[in-house]
Design an enzyme around this catalytic site. Structure first.
Site, PDB file in Angstrom:
ATOM      1  N   LYS A 113       0.838  -1.214   0.000  1.00  0.00           N
ATOM      2  CA  LYS A 113       0.000   0.000   0.000  1.00  0.00           C
ATOM      3  C   LYS A 113       0.866   1.255   0.000  1.00  0.00           C
ATOM      4  O   LYS A 113       0.605   2.188  -0.756  1.00  0.00           O
ATOM      5  CB  LYS A 113      -0.953  -0.015   1.201  1.00  0.00           C
ATOM      6  CG  LYS A 113      -2.012  -1.099   1.073  1.00  0.00           C
ATOM      7  CD  LYS A 113      -3.363  -0.694   1.606  1.00  0.00           C
ATOM      8  CE  LYS A 113      -4.391  -1.726   1.208  1.00  0.00           C
ATOM      9  NZ  LYS A 113      -5.397  -2.021   2.188  1.00  0.00           N
ATOM     10  N   LYS A 192      -4.074 -12.121  -9.794  1.00  0.00           N
ATOM     11  CA  LYS A 192      -4.814 -12.537  -8.598  1.00  0.00           C
ATOM     12  C   LYS A 192      -6.144 -11.773  -8.517  1.00  0.00           C
ATOM     13  O   LYS A 192      -6.151 -10.550  -8.681  1.00  0.00           O
ATOM     14  CB  LYS A 192      -3.963 -12.230  -7.357  1.00  0.00           C
ATOM     15  CG  LYS A 192      -4.643 -12.599  -6.062  1.00  0.00           C
ATOM     16  CD  LYS A 192      -3.944 -11.971  -4.871  1.00  0.00           C
ATOM     17  CE  LYS A 192      -4.974 -11.515  -3.874  1.00  0.00           C
ATOM     18  NZ  LYS A 192      -4.505 -10.670  -2.822  1.00  0.00           N
ATOM     19  N   LYS A 195     -10.285  -7.227  -4.990  1.00  0.00           N
ATOM     20  CA  LYS A 195     -11.148  -6.038  -5.075  1.00  0.00           C
ATOM     21  C   LYS A 195     -10.338  -4.838  -5.548  1.00  0.00           C
ATOM     22  O   LYS A 195     -10.803  -4.026  -6.318  1.00  0.00           O
ATOM     23  CB  LYS A 195     -11.744  -5.722  -3.694  1.00  0.00           C
ATOM     24  CG  LYS A 195     -12.888  -6.640  -3.280  1.00  0.00           C
ATOM     25  CD  LYS A 195     -13.194  -6.528  -1.784  1.00  0.00           C
ATOM     26  CE  LYS A 195     -13.604  -7.861  -1.210  1.00  0.00           C
ATOM     27  NZ  LYS A 195     -13.559  -7.939   0.251  1.00  0.00           N
TER      28      LYS A 195
HETATM   29  P1  TYM Z   1      -9.557 -10.687   3.099  1.00  0.00           P
HETATM   30  O1  TYM Z   1     -10.807 -10.113   3.623  1.00  0.00           O
HETATM   31  O2  TYM Z   1      -8.714  -9.832   2.215  1.00  0.00           O
HETATM   32  O3  TYM Z   1      -9.834 -12.000   2.269  1.00  0.00           O
HETATM   33  C1  TYM Z   1     -10.527 -13.098   2.831  1.00  0.00           C
HETATM   34  C2  TYM Z   1      -9.871 -14.403   2.409  1.00  0.00           C
HETATM   35  O4  TYM Z   1      -9.927 -14.552   0.991  1.00  0.00           O
HETATM   36  C3  TYM Z   1      -8.649 -14.941   0.521  1.00  0.00           C
HETATM   37  N1  TYM Z   1      -8.482 -14.458  -0.857  1.00  0.00           N
HETATM   38  C4  TYM Z   1      -8.047 -15.232  -1.861  1.00  0.00           C
HETATM   39  N2  TYM Z   1      -7.693 -16.529  -1.904  1.00  0.00           N
HETATM   40  C5  TYM Z   1      -7.296 -17.032  -3.097  1.00  0.00           C
HETATM   41  N3  TYM Z   1      -7.269 -16.292  -4.232  1.00  0.00           N
HETATM   42  C6  TYM Z   1      -7.624 -14.997  -4.248  1.00  0.00           C
HETATM   43  N4  TYM Z   1      -7.604 -14.291  -5.372  1.00  0.00           N
HETATM   44  C7  TYM Z   1      -8.029 -14.400  -3.004  1.00  0.00           C
HETATM   45  N5  TYM Z   1      -8.430 -13.149  -2.635  1.00  0.00           N
HETATM   46  C8  TYM Z   1      -8.699 -13.211  -1.324  1.00  0.00           C
HETATM   47  C9  TYM Z   1      -7.673 -14.279   1.468  1.00  0.00           C
HETATM   48  O5  TYM Z   1      -6.400 -14.902   1.423  1.00  0.00           O
HETATM   49  C10 TYM Z   1      -8.371 -14.452   2.786  1.00  0.00           C
HETATM   50  O6  TYM Z   1      -8.080 -15.702   3.333  1.00  0.00           O
HETATM   51  N6  TYM Z   1      -6.310 -10.367   6.834  1.00  0.00           N
HETATM   52  C11 TYM Z   1      -7.426 -11.141   6.344  1.00  0.00           C
HETATM   53  C12 TYM Z   1      -8.600 -11.198   7.307  1.00  0.00           C
HETATM   54  C13 TYM Z   1      -8.295 -11.654   8.686  1.00  0.00           C
HETATM   55  C14 TYM Z   1      -8.013 -12.992   9.101  1.00  0.00           C
HETATM   56  C15 TYM Z   1      -7.853 -12.927  10.511  1.00  0.00           C
HETATM   57  C16 TYM Z   1      -7.865 -14.187   8.403  1.00  0.00           C
HETATM   58  C17 TYM Z   1      -8.283 -10.890   9.825  1.00  0.00           C
HETATM   59  N7  TYM Z   1      -8.045 -11.657  10.923  1.00  0.00           N
HETATM   60  C18 TYM Z   1      -7.559 -14.101  11.246  1.00  0.00           C
HETATM   61  C19 TYM Z   1      -7.565 -15.346   9.142  1.00  0.00           C
HETATM   62  C20 TYM Z   1      -7.413 -15.275  10.541  1.00  0.00           C
HETATM   63  C21 TYM Z   1      -7.897 -10.508   5.058  1.00  0.00           C
HETATM   64  O7  TYM Z   1      -7.663  -9.346   4.799  1.00  0.00           O
HETATM   65  O8  TYM Z   1      -8.665 -11.268   4.297  1.00  0.00           O
END
Ligand code: TYM
Length: 314
Positions: A113, A192, A195
């Site tokens: 970022k 990938k 959003k």
């Molecule tokens: P977030 O909200 O960005 O995304 C949620 C989950 O979706 C997965 N993901 C993908 N997997 C494969 N291919 C893709 N193109 C793709 N885009 C998104 C992400 O890897 C994620 O698993 N930091 C985390 C949220 C979080 C969390 C936690 C996760 C906060 N606390 C504790 C696990 C445990 C996040 O931003 O996910």
């Protein structure tokens, strides 16, 4: 024998897309019988990007509905909002005093970022520490995530180790669970799906939104099989089932996109029906969240009591 503990989270920063579904959400649903499962809507994390009250509330409500629609069973898994368990923030502060700024500045998400010129809030910088608190509060053993979250789970592990070394054995060391075939689900441009890249297929979009996304898949591969269409299609059908379709329609990109669109719509139809059911039963959803937060709170507050004792805050 006690079940192993599984936890994962999703930010309510917009409508979940096909990458979120296959990369993480589906794993949580598939494993809810086998593990003591926690599915969390991480609205504290979303505050690092959303500063509009209504947007955050609406997104949060929608992601809860999405989780229920894809098959979260409240009898089996604990579905809750992160902000219903304030211990997450308390533990973050304790961890903040344990880790250093140079260590935290190694996190890719923050670097990506700031490299793009986005000014980082303290919250964004601290994002991995809050995520470590999310995971460690529940003695989590496995964390199903996509590849982009690998480093965050590693950091949670390092924090657990550091805390345990300083204060005595307290936290289990969590392990990421990343399925190779869906570790990085590609978007409509082959990068990938994300959003922030504008290349997503929304899981619960309208027919028109899903159609628009599918038709926008980049197909300038110049081969019989459009690679970007195929990469997404194989999430929805086995390669054996796809073989005759792609054989019959060699080079016919429009026909192949139509086939993919039909398969996505068939896949989401039963989920949409379940989603409608929950949309029409808001009291039931509120009750599911209330029960979820009650169970999460019980676990988190017992853990925090132990932590407070260990650090000298009791
Ligand atoms: P977030 O909200 O960005 O995304 C949620 C989950 O979706 C997965 N993901 C993908 N997997 C494969 N291919 C893709 N193109 C793709 N885009 C998104 C992400 O890897 C994620 O698993 N930091 C985390 C949220 C979080 C969390 C936690 C996760 C906060 N606390 C504790 C696990 C445990 C996040 O931003 O996910």
């Amino acid at each position: 024998m006690a079940k192993k503990i599984l936890l994962s989270g999703i930010q309510p920063t917009g409508a979940p897309h096909v990458g979120n579904y296959f990369g993480m959400m589906k794993q949580v649903i598939d494993l809810q019988n086998e593990y003591e499962t926690y599915g969390m809507i991480v609205n504290y994390h979303a505050l690092t990007t959303i500063s509009n009250k209504t947007e955050l509330e609406e997104n949060t409500k929608n992601v809860v509905l999405d989780f229920l629609a894809i098959g979260a069973d409240p009898e089996k898994m604990i579905l809750f909002k992160q902000s219903d368990v304030p211990e997450h923030v308390e533990l973050t502060w304790i961890f903040n005093c344990l880790v250093t700024m140079p260590w935290l500045s190694r996190a890719h998400a923050f670097k990506d970022k700031t490299d793009k010129g986005i000014e980082a809030s303290v919250g964004l910088f601290d994002y991995p520490v809050l995520m470590a608190a999310d995971i460690l509060l529940y003695d989590t053993e496995v964390v199903p995530v996509g590849e982009d979250q690998r480093q965050h789970v590693e950091m949670a592990r390092e924090i657990a180790r550091k805390f345990n070394a300083n204060y005595g054995d307290t936290f289990a060391e969590p392990k990421e669970m990343i399925k190779a075939e869906v570790a990085i689900v590609p978007g409509t441009d082959g990068q990938k799906m994300s959003k922030s890249y504008g290349n997503t297929i929304p899981l619960f979009g309208t027919d028109e939104e899903i159609q628009k996304a599918v038709m926008s898949i980049v197909t300038d591969s110049g081969t019989d099989i459009p690679a970007n269409v195929y990469a997404i299609h194989k999430l929805f059908k086995t390669e054996a089932d796809l073989a005759p379709i792609y054989e019959e329609n060699k080079g016919k990109y429009k026909a192949l996109k139509d086939a993919l669109l039909a398969d996505i719509l068939a896949f989401v139809t039963p989920m949409r029906e379940r989603r409608e059911y929950y949309v029409n039963n808001p009291d039931l959803v509120a009750e599911i969240l209330r029960k979820g937060s009650e169970k999460a709170n019980a676990k988190a507050s017992a853990k925090m009591q132990d932590v407070r004792k260990k650090v000298g805050l009791d």
